[in-house]
Scaffold this active site. Structure first.
Site, PDB file in Angstrom:
ATOM      1  N   LYS A  35      15.217  28.195  73.442  1.00  0.00           N
ATOM      2  CA  LYS A  35      16.735  28.228  73.620  1.00  0.00           C
ATOM      3  C   LYS A  35      17.117  26.589  72.857  1.00  0.00           C
ATOM      4  CE  LYS A  35      18.629  29.181  77.293  1.00  0.00           C
ATOM      5  NZ  LYS A  35      19.111  29.135  78.822  1.00  0.00           N
ATOM      6  N   THR A  85      22.425  29.112  89.336  1.00  0.00           N
ATOM      7  CA  THR A  85      22.123  29.380  90.796  1.00  0.00           C
ATOM      8  C   THR A  85      22.429  30.801  91.052  1.00  0.00           C
ATOM      9  OG1 THR A  85      24.589  28.737  91.276  1.00  0.00           O
ATOM     10  CG2 THR A  85      22.897  27.003  91.478  1.00  0.00           C
ATOM     11  N   THR A 121      27.543  25.866  90.425  1.00  0.00           N
ATOM     12  CA  THR A 121      28.207  26.351  91.613  1.00  0.00           C
ATOM     13  C   THR A 121      27.132  26.535  92.720  1.00  0.00           C
ATOM     14  OG1 THR A 121      29.485  27.574  90.020  1.00  0.00           O
ATOM     15  CG2 THR A 121      29.581  28.259  92.472  1.00  0.00           C
ATOM     16  N   PHE A 147      35.417  25.314  85.732  1.00  0.00           N
ATOM     17  CA  PHE A 147      36.036  26.644  85.851  1.00  0.00           C
ATOM     18  C   PHE A 147      36.204  27.275  84.504  1.00  0.00           C
ATOM     19  CE2 PHE A 147      37.716  23.374  88.818  1.00  0.00           C
ATOM     20  CZ  PHE A 147      37.365  23.856  90.004  1.00  0.00           C
ATOM     21  N   ARG A 149      35.942  29.810  81.427  1.00  0.00           N
ATOM     22  CA  ARG A 149      35.658  31.360  81.567  1.00  0.00           C
ATOM     23  C   ARG A 149      34.906  31.756  80.392  1.00  0.00           C
ATOM     24  NH1 ARG A 149      41.581  32.467  80.436  1.00  0.00           N
ATOM     25  NH2 ARG A 149      41.317  30.551  79.359  1.00  0.00           N
ATOM     26  N   PHE A 249      45.057  38.806  86.249  1.00  0.00           N
ATOM     27  CA  PHE A 249      44.002  39.327  86.936  1.00  0.00           C
ATOM     28  C   PHE A 249      44.382  40.246  88.066  1.00  0.00           C
ATOM     29  CE2 PHE A 249      39.828  37.415  86.919  1.00  0.00           C
ATOM     30  CZ  PHE A 249      40.100  36.612  85.795  1.00  0.00           C
ATOM     31  N   GLY A 253      40.825  48.800  86.951  1.00  0.00           N
ATOM     32  CA  GLY A 253      39.756  49.652  86.140  1.00  0.00           C
ATOM     33  C   GLY A 253      38.465  49.300  86.673  1.00  0.00           C
ATOM     34  N   CYS A 260      29.114  35.436  87.584  1.00  0.00           N
ATOM     35  CA  CYS A 260      29.672  34.470  88.052  1.00  0.00           C
ATOM     36  C   CYS A 260      30.435  35.271  89.540  1.00  0.00           C
ATOM     37  CB  CYS A 260      30.827  33.735  87.682  1.00  0.00           C
ATOM     38  SG  CYS A 260      30.060  32.952  86.210  1.00  0.00           S
TER      39      CYS A 260
HETATM   40  C1  UGA Z   1      34.995  33.605  86.219  1.00  0.00           C
HETATM   41  C2  UGA Z   1      36.227  32.852  86.490  1.00  0.00           C
HETATM   42  O1  UGA Z   1      37.288  33.408  85.926  1.00  0.00           O
HETATM   43  C3  UGA Z   1      36.073  31.262  86.107  1.00  0.00           C
HETATM   44  O2  UGA Z   1      37.194  30.474  85.938  1.00  0.00           O
HETATM   45  C4  UGA Z   1      34.945  30.919  86.618  1.00  0.00           C
HETATM   46  O3  UGA Z   1      34.571  29.375  86.028  1.00  0.00           O
HETATM   47  C5  UGA Z   1      33.326  31.574  86.089  1.00  0.00           C
HETATM   48  O4  UGA Z   1      33.600  32.771  86.573  1.00  0.00           O
HETATM   49  C6  UGA Z   1      32.254  30.747  86.730  1.00  0.00           C
HETATM   50  O5  UGA Z   1      32.187  30.831  87.846  1.00  0.00           O
HETATM   51  O6  UGA Z   1      31.831  30.154  85.897  1.00  0.00           O
HETATM   52  P1  UGA Z   1      33.939  34.809  83.981  1.00  0.00           P
HETATM   53  O7  UGA Z   1      32.810  35.324  84.775  1.00  0.00           O
HETATM   54  O8  UGA Z   1      33.749  34.295  82.634  1.00  0.00           O
HETATM   55  O9  UGA Z   1      34.835  33.766  84.652  1.00  0.00           O
HETATM   56  O10 UGA Z   1      34.943  36.209  83.859  1.00  0.00           O
HETATM   57  P2  UGA Z   1      36.514  36.646  84.191  1.00  0.00           P
HETATM   58  O11 UGA Z   1      37.310  36.397  83.149  1.00  0.00           O
HETATM   59  O12 UGA Z   1      36.775  35.805  85.575  1.00  0.00           O
HETATM   60  O13 UGA Z   1      36.002  38.097  84.566  1.00  0.00           O
HETATM   61  C7  UGA Z   1      35.191  38.629  85.526  1.00  0.00           C
HETATM   62  C8  UGA Z   1      35.438  40.111  85.548  1.00  0.00           C
HETATM   63  O14 UGA Z   1      36.441  40.408  86.145  1.00  0.00           O
HETATM   64  C9  UGA Z   1      35.000  40.735  84.368  1.00  0.00           C
HETATM   65  O15 UGA Z   1      34.114  41.902  84.590  1.00  0.00           O
HETATM   66  C10 UGA Z   1      36.755  41.375  83.975  1.00  0.00           C
HETATM   67  O16 UGA Z   1      36.600  42.568  83.313  1.00  0.00           O
HETATM   68  C11 UGA Z   1      37.176  41.619  85.343  1.00  0.00           C
HETATM   69  N1  UGA Z   1      38.512  41.545  85.597  1.00  0.00           N
HETATM   70  C12 UGA Z   1      39.297  40.506  85.285  1.00  0.00           C
HETATM   71  C13 UGA Z   1      39.008  42.664  85.904  1.00  0.00           C
HETATM   72  O17 UGA Z   1      38.467  43.770  86.137  1.00  0.00           O
HETATM   73  N2  UGA Z   1      40.593  42.798  86.227  1.00  0.00           N
HETATM   74  C14 UGA Z   1      41.253  41.793  85.858  1.00  0.00           C
HETATM   75  O18 UGA Z   1      42.516  41.624  86.225  1.00  0.00           O
HETATM   76  C15 UGA Z   1      40.548  40.502  85.450  1.00  0.00           C
END
Ligand code: UGA
Length: 433
Positions: A35, A85, A121, A147, A149, A249, A253, A260
């Site tokens: 990496k 983690t 985390t 935080f 994404r 959010f 689906g 995370c």
């Molecule tokens: C998530 C959080 O959104 C971030 O704020 C956080 O920093 C991060 O975890 C972390 O702890 O590091 P991430 O895992 O990148 O971010 O993804 P999200 O955008 O939160 O999506 C998570 C899952 O939820 C995906 O599988 C997405 O498809 C699903 N999702 C999201 C839904 O099924 N419906 C929604 O309306 C939104």
């Protein structure tokens, strides 16, 4: 400032590159030599929009370098801990091996006045324990959760919507140092919350628990919609107009996955149990169950559409990543459904714009092809499981000319049912008639 970033995964690699972009001098440290080699050459080890450009610019500027040698962290004013983690084997609890290992490895190189900043985390209580160890060297510790994404990681890091500093009571020096690190965001008046360690740790897990709950809430409504003939997408639009609820959010689906949300709610449950407050967040067990039931429901729908059995049926899977704009398949609902259908005897042909190699590593026996056109060739059913833009924009007429049966299952409620039905497709979705 001189900064070291310990751990160069999703979080650390992006953080290191962004800190260099902000003008700091950064050394990224990781135990994974392959990496580090990739990053040193300016290649991102994972798909993240904007990261390759940022890495190249930062390396060219001379402000960013990578190493496997922890001693090179010596002399940095600030040391960010950005190691993973993951969930422990056989338990819901977080595995703190990497966090503890990173701190132990860093200790010999700390000097009085250095600031160690946790970004990983962690279960509440970790920062306080680590602070005792770090302070023995004359250095200080702060907890500064992240935080970002995936898919928006660069933007989220350069322009966070809030900054949270967990510090020892009265530790103004650490606050001042962090303000210097984040001077650009502070100048833009980004909200900044200075608090104790426990609150900072809990902010992170409770934010993810809330997001997971919001998704599972709407997916619970989808379950009800399925037996009543209601449409969960219209329901989400309607309740989302209430500013107190909000539409973001609320996409029903296949549910949440990734590195995370799933593991964070589980680690939170495990920690709450240790603290004797498991009742307070017992609902997260339900959040998790609702989420996992969506995957089973998708498999059942596929069986239904294939007239009662998928054995020997050709099923095309569009999308494998846990969400669009990512190659991450950790706990991906899409890859899980694809694998379950293959285990049930279907001939699954899967594709994804970025996540084929990562999927192959986890599920080597599935059949992968490069394009949607190849995946759907002669298919008895098409499953759209990750809402990449290229799939949302598929033309039902053209796709219809390639398949054996015009049957599509929209696992992300991202297609227009009327358009697909008008083209002669059987359209099925989760929580939608
Ligand atoms: C998530 C959080 O959104 C971030 O704020 C956080 O920093 C991060 O975890 C972390 O702890 O590091 P991430 O895992 O990148 O971010 O993804 P999200 O955008 O939160 O999506 C998570 C899952 O939820 C995906 O599988 C997405 O498809 C699903 N999702 C999201 C839904 O099924 N419906 C929604 O309306 C939104």
């Amino acid at each position: 400032m001189k900064i070291s970033v310990i751990g160069c995964g999703y979080l650390g690699a992006v953080h290191a590159a962004c800190m260099a972009e902000l003008g700091h001098h950064v050394i990224g440290v990781d135990v994974d030599a392959a990496k580090i080699q990739q990053l040193s050459e300016g290649h991102a080890p994972f798909f993240e929009p904007g990261l390759p450009d940022l890495l190249a610019r930062a390396i060219d500027s001379g402000r960013l370098s990578f190493t496997t040698d922890m001693s090179e962290a010596t002399g940095a004013d600030v040391h960010f801990l950005a190691v993973g983690t993951p969930q422990q084997q056989g338990s819901y609890a977080a595995d703190l091996t990497y966090v503890n290992g990173a701190v132990d490895a860093l200790l010999p190189y700390l000097t009085a006045g250095d600031l160690v900043v946790g970004k990983s985390t962690v279960p509440v209580g970790t920062a306080s324990r680590l602070a005792d160890v770090v302070e023995a060297t004359g250095a200080r510790l702060a907890w500064n959760p992240e935080f970002l994404r995936e898919g928006f990681a660069v933007g989220d890091t350069l322009a966070p919507d809030r900054l949270v500093y967990g510090v020892r009571a009265g530790d103004e020096a650490s606050v001042a140092t962090l303000d210097e690190v984040y001077a650009a965001a502070i100048a833009r008046e980004t909200p900044r919350i200075v608090t104790d360690f426990a609150t900072a740790e809990l902010v992170k897990v409770s934010a993810n628990a809330f997001l997971a709950t919001k998704i599972s809430f709407i997916n619970a409504m989808a379950e009800v919609a399925e037996v009543t003939g209601a449409d969960v997408t219209q329901l989400a639009d309607a309740i989302g107009h209430d500013a107190r609820i909000g539409r973001r959010f609320l996409n029903a689906g296949l549910g949440f996955g990734g590195g995370c949300l799933p593991k964070d709610i589980r680690a939170f449950m495990a920690r709450a149990e240790e603290l004797g407050v498991d009742q307070a967040i017992g609902f997260l067990r339900e959040v998790d169950s609702i989420n996992m039931r969506r995957r089973s429901r998708m498999v059942d729908l596929a069986i239904e559409v294939c007239a009662g059995t998928v054995v020997g049926k050709r099923i095309a899977v569009l999308g494998l990543a846990f969400k669009p704009d990512s190659d991450d398949v950790r706990d991906s609902p899409a890859l899980d459904v694809a694998a379950r259908l293959a285990e049930l005897g279907a001939f699954v042909t899967a594709t994804d714009p970025e996540a084929i190699e990562t999927s192959r590593r986890l599920r080597p026996t599935l059949t992968y092809v490069a394009t949607a056109a190849e995946a759907v060739a002669n298919a008895d059913a098409v499953l759209l499981l990750t809402e990449w833009r290229v799939y949302r924009e598929l033309d039902p007429e053209h796709l219809g000319s390639l398949v054996a049966e015009r049957a599509i299952l929209d696992g992300r409620n991202c297609l227009d049912p009327a358009k697909w039905r008008a083209a002669g497709w059987t359209y099925r979705a989760l929580g939608r008639p």
